[in-house]
Design a protein around this motif. Structure first.
Motif, PDB file in Angstrom:
ATOM      1  N   GLU A  46       6.821  18.598   3.511  1.00 14.82           N
ATOM      2  CA  GLU A  46       6.553  17.925   2.244  1.00 14.82           C
ATOM      3  C   GLU A  46       5.697  16.680   2.493  1.00 14.82           C
ATOM      4  N   PRO A  47       5.119  16.103   1.435  1.00 13.71           N
ATOM      5  CA  PRO A  47       4.316  14.887   1.614  1.00 13.71           C
ATOM      6  C   PRO A  47       5.128  13.758   2.234  1.00 13.71           C
ATOM      7  N   THR A  48       4.482  12.979   3.083  1.00 15.76           N
ATOM      8  CA  THR A  48       5.092  11.829   3.738  1.00 15.76           C
ATOM      9  C   THR A  48       4.537  10.563   3.107  1.00 15.76           C
ATOM     10  N   VAL A  49       5.419   9.579   2.815  1.00 16.01           N
ATOM     11  CA  VAL A  49       4.967   8.461   1.986  1.00 16.01           C
ATOM     12  C   VAL A  49       5.449   7.085   2.427  1.00 16.01           C
ATOM     13  N   ASP A  50       4.701   6.043   2.103  1.00 12.35           N
ATOM     14  CA  ASP A  50       4.906   4.628   1.781  1.00 12.35           C
ATOM     15  C   ASP A  50       4.906   3.599   2.900  1.00 12.35           C
ATOM     16  N   TRP A  51       4.162   2.537   2.678  1.00 12.84           N
ATOM     17  CA  TRP A  51       4.086   1.390   3.597  1.00 12.84           C
ATOM     18  C   TRP A  51       3.906   0.118   2.791  1.00 12.84           C
ATOM     19  N   GLU A  52       4.433  -1.011   3.280  1.00 15.15           N
ATOM     20  CA  GLU A  52       4.262  -2.281   2.583  1.00 15.15           C
ATOM     21  C   GLU A  52       3.832  -3.369   3.549  1.00 15.15           C
ATOM     22  N   THR A  53       3.079  -4.335   3.015  1.00 11.41           N
ATOM     23  CA  THR A  53       2.767  -5.541   3.776  1.00 11.41           C
ATOM     24  C   THR A  53       2.886  -6.730   2.849  1.00 11.41           C
ATOM     25  N   GLY A  54       3.304  -7.863   3.360  1.00 14.61           N
ATOM     26  CA  GLY A  54       3.438  -9.032   2.497  1.00 14.61           C
ATOM     27  C   GLY A  54       2.966 -10.290   3.187  1.00 14.61           C
ATOM     28  N   GLU A  55       2.186 -11.090   2.477  1.00 17.09           N
ATOM     29  CA  GLU A  55       1.753 -12.373   3.012  1.00 17.09           C
ATOM     30  C   GLU A  55       1.488 -13.289   1.832  1.00 17.09           C
ATOM     31  N   HIS A  56       2.100 -14.471   1.837  1.00 17.49           N
ATOM     32  CA  HIS A  56       1.903 -15.410   0.736  1.00 17.49           C
ATOM     33  C   HIS A  56       1.880 -16.807   1.333  1.00 17.49           C
ATOM     34  N   LYS A  57       0.683 -17.356   1.529  1.00 16.56           N
ATOM     35  CA  LYS A  57       0.545 -18.646   2.194  1.00 16.56           C
ATOM     36  C   LYS A  57       0.240 -19.744   1.194  1.00 16.56           C
ATOM     37  N   ILE A  76       0.853  -1.187   0.000  1.00 14.88           N
ATOM     38  CA  ILE A  76       0.000   0.000   0.000  1.00 14.88           C
ATOM     39  C   ILE A  76       0.888   1.234   0.000  1.00 14.88           C
ATOM     40  N   TYR A  77       0.561   2.161  -0.867  1.00 16.89           N
ATOM     41  CA  TYR A  77       1.268   3.441  -0.930  1.00 16.89           C
ATOM     42  C   TYR A  77       0.367   4.509  -0.318  1.00 16.89           C
ATOM     43  N   PHE A  78       0.943   5.381   0.497  1.00 21.05           N
ATOM     44  CA  PHE A  78       0.133   6.461   1.061  1.00 21.05           C
ATOM     45  C   PHE A  78       0.868   7.785   0.969  1.00 21.05           C
ATOM     46  N   GLU A  79       0.102   8.849   1.027  1.00 22.88           N
ATOM     47  CA  GLU A  79       0.647  10.199   1.133  1.00 22.88           C
ATOM     48  C   GLU A  79      -0.147  10.973   2.163  1.00 22.88           C
ATOM     49  N   ALA A  80       0.548  11.832   2.881  1.00 18.15           N
ATOM     50  CA  ALA A  80      -0.083  12.770   3.804  1.00 18.15           C
ATOM     51  C   ALA A  80       0.302  14.169   3.358  1.00 18.15           C
ATOM     52  N   ARG A  81      -0.673  14.937   2.921  1.00 22.65           N
ATOM     53  CA  ARG A  81      -0.435  16.306   2.467  1.00 22.65           C
ATOM     54  C   ARG A  81      -0.826  17.296   3.563  1.00 22.65           C
ATOM     55  N   GLY A  82      -0.146  18.416   3.590  1.00 26.38           N
ATOM     56  CA  GLY A  82      -0.486  19.476   4.538  1.00 26.38           C
ATOM     57  C   GLY A  82       0.065  19.280   5.932  1.00 26.38           C
ATOM     58  N   VAL A  83       0.963  18.304   6.116  1.00 24.79           N
ATOM     59  CA  VAL A  83       1.557  18.085   7.436  1.00 24.79           C
ATOM     60  C   VAL A  83       2.558  19.206   7.704  1.00 24.79           C
ATOM     61  N   PRO A  84       2.380  19.984   8.760  1.00 20.69           N
ATOM     62  CA  PRO A  84       3.283  21.118   8.996  1.00 20.69           C
ATOM     63  C   PRO A  84       4.693  20.660   9.328  1.00 20.69           C
ATOM     64  N   ARG A  85       5.653  21.490   9.007  1.00 19.90           N
ATOM     65  CA  ARG A  85       7.044  21.162   9.310  1.00 19.90           C
ATOM     66  C   ARG A  85       7.297  21.301  10.809  1.00 19.90           C
ATOM     67  N   GLY A  86       8.299  20.582  11.278  1.00 22.76           N
ATOM     68  CA  GLY A  86       8.699  20.707  12.674  1.00 22.76           C
ATOM     69  C   GLY A  86       8.046  19.732  13.626  1.00 22.76           C
ATOM     70  N   LEU A  87       7.293  18.744  13.119  1.00 20.77           N
ATOM     71  CA  LEU A  87       6.683  17.755  14.005  1.00 20.77           C
ATOM     72  C   LEU A  87       7.665  16.622  14.264  1.00 20.77           C
ATOM     73  N   GLY A  88       7.695  16.149  15.495  1.00 18.66           N
ATOM     74  CA  GLY A  88       8.577  15.044  15.843  1.00 18.66           C
ATOM     75  C   GLY A  88       9.731  15.508  16.702  1.00 18.66           C
ATOM     76  N   ALA A  89      10.247  14.595  17.495  1.00 14.83           N
ATOM     77  CA  ALA A  89      11.401  14.869  18.339  1.00 14.83           C
ATOM     78  C   ALA A  89      12.536  13.949  17.911  1.00 14.83           C
ATOM     79  N   PRO A  90      13.775  14.370  18.072  1.00  9.76           N
ATOM     80  CA  PRO A  90      14.888  13.521  17.648  1.00  9.76           C
ATOM     81  C   PRO A  90      14.886  12.165  18.346  1.00  9.76           C
ATOM     82  N   ARG A  91      15.464  11.221  17.674  1.00  7.12           N
ATOM     83  CA  ARG A  91      15.695   9.869  18.172  1.00  7.12           C
ATOM     84  C   ARG A  91      14.409   9.087  18.415  1.00  7.12           C
ATOM     85  N   PHE A  92      14.134   8.704  19.656  1.00  7.12           N
ATOM     86  CA  PHE A  92      13.105   7.705  19.917  1.00  7.12           C
ATOM     87  C   PHE A  92      11.686   8.219  19.736  1.00  7.12           C
TER      88      PHE A  92
END
Length: 392
Positions: free
Chosen positions: A303-314, A212-228
């Motif tokens: 800027e836009p934030t993107v991308d996630w993947e999942t895989g399952e093959h049984k 699955i591919y995703f994008e998040a538009r309009g996310v303001p800059r400066g969110l998040g703290a360094p490291r953990f």
């Protein structure tokens, strides 16, 4: 059992098992003054619910939500929002063969080994059924974001099923086409091929993974703290919590391992007002490209934030009701976790007032405050009697 909470300020606590009486969640940290009713949540649950097409599980759950707390007269009150979704079509008999014979690639054995027991009906707590709570909570987060002063928009689509990959599509194409087909692929021609492949796997009792591919538009800059507490570390934790997820990428993702630094490093330029997808003011410094997926140093760039993947093959046939391919129903789950993560960071960063959406601390006369009853019944235990002003 711990690990049933997600978020810091916008905090979600979930409960329920696949074949138990109900699923439910409590959402703490919802600002007061958000217009919210059950229809706002139901529209998202309907996108995820089982039995909506031939390529999903045949389990027929209506997934009707009831909001039990935190909302009065159509507005959130600032107290926890409690929601319940009843399980209506649980058939545990099909899972009896696996009570002591764990299914491959599921949580059956590991839950038994950890707790010495488990709810085996439908996989119990380890079932992807539990993500109905995440989508409900994500719907609340979506309403907060949409009604705030920030133009945050989130969209995802299935970009791969097995070896069938969709070409790149724009954010607008995802908005326009992703919900037009059962696969939730925003490229209609590829969606048809994906559907045919899923049908083939389903006919022989198999399943197939995808991404699955995703994008998040309009996310303001400066969110998040360094490291953990960086934005990508928290977002990665959210996405990797989704059942059957095996990888999470943003920006160049795995391709970055073969790209030289001189080619990957993005120079800076100044915003000339010609990049509407970037949250910045004219004249502000912005990266030239977006190979870092809208994230640098663990912090959003606008800027836009993107991308996630999942895989399952049984390749082992099991008895029960299952999705032949998970990504189509996982799209609203991905969007929910993205909305939850973004909103939590925006509350932590002070971009949205965590107490009230109107950001008017101390003001008690609001459009969403309940009004005093105008006509008290004569037999009421207490009545408000009008009085004439007195003169000294």
């Amino acid at each position: 059992m711990n690990g049933n909470e997600f978020g810091r300020l916008f905090r979600v606590t979930t409960y329920g098992e696949s074949h138990g009486p109900a699923m439910g969640c409590t959402v703490s940290g919802v600002p007061a003054g958000v217009e919210l009713d059950e229809d706002d949540v139901q529209v998202e649950l309907d996108r995820r619910k089982p039995g909506q097409s031939m390529i999903t599980t045949s389990r027929g759950e209506p997934d009707e939500v009831t909001i039990n707390s935190g909302v009065q007269d159509g507005y959130t009150t600032g107290t926890p929002v409690g929601m319940v979704i009843q399980n209506k079509d649980a058939r545990s008999g099909k899972y009896e063969p696996f009570v002591t014979a764990p299914r491959p690639s599921h949580g059956d054995y590991t839950y038994s080994a950890k707790f010495g027991t488990r709810n085996w009906g439908g996989g119990g707590r380890s079932s992807a059924r539990e993500t109905v709570n995440w989508v409900a909570a994500g719907a609340v987060a979506k309403q907060v974001l949409e009604q705030s002063d920030h133009d945050v928009r989130v969209k995802a689509h299935v970009n791969r099923i097995g070896d069938i990959a969709a070409p790149e599509v724009s954010f607008e194409e995802m908005l326009e086409h992703a919900e037009e087909n059962e696969v939730r692929c925003a490229h209609p021609e590829t969606a048809e091929r994906m559907r045919e492949a899923i049908d083939e796997y389903q006919e022989r009792g198999d399943s197939i993974g995808g991404s699955i591919y995703f994008e998040a538009r309009g996310v303001p800059r400066g969110l998040g703290a360094p490291r953990f507490d960086s934005f990508p570390s928290r977002l990665g934790a959210a996405m990797m919590a989704i059942p059957a997820t095996t990888a999470f990428e943003f920006g160049l993702g795995r391709a970055a391992r073969s790209v030289a630094g001189i080619d990957r490093n993005e120079d800076w330029t100044f915003d000339e007002g010609d990049r509407p997808e970037v949250v910045s003011g004219e004249g502000d410094p912005v990266p030239v490209g977006n190979d870092h997926g809208g994230l640098q140093g663990g912090i959003t760039t606008g800027e836009p934030t993107v991308d996630w993947e999942t895989g399952e093959h049984k390749r082992i046939q099991v008895v029960g009701r299952h999705d032949p391919s998970l990504p189509p129903r996982a799209v609203p789950v991905v969007e929910a976790m993205l909305n939850l993560t973004i909103l939590d960071f925006m509350l932590l960063g002070g971009r949205i007032n965590p107490d009230r959406l109107d950001d008017r601390p101390g003001e008690y006369e609001t459009d969403y405050h309940p009004s005093s009853p105008q006509n008290d019944p004569d037999d009421a235990a207490t009545r408000a009697e009008p009085t004439e002003p007195t003169e000294d």
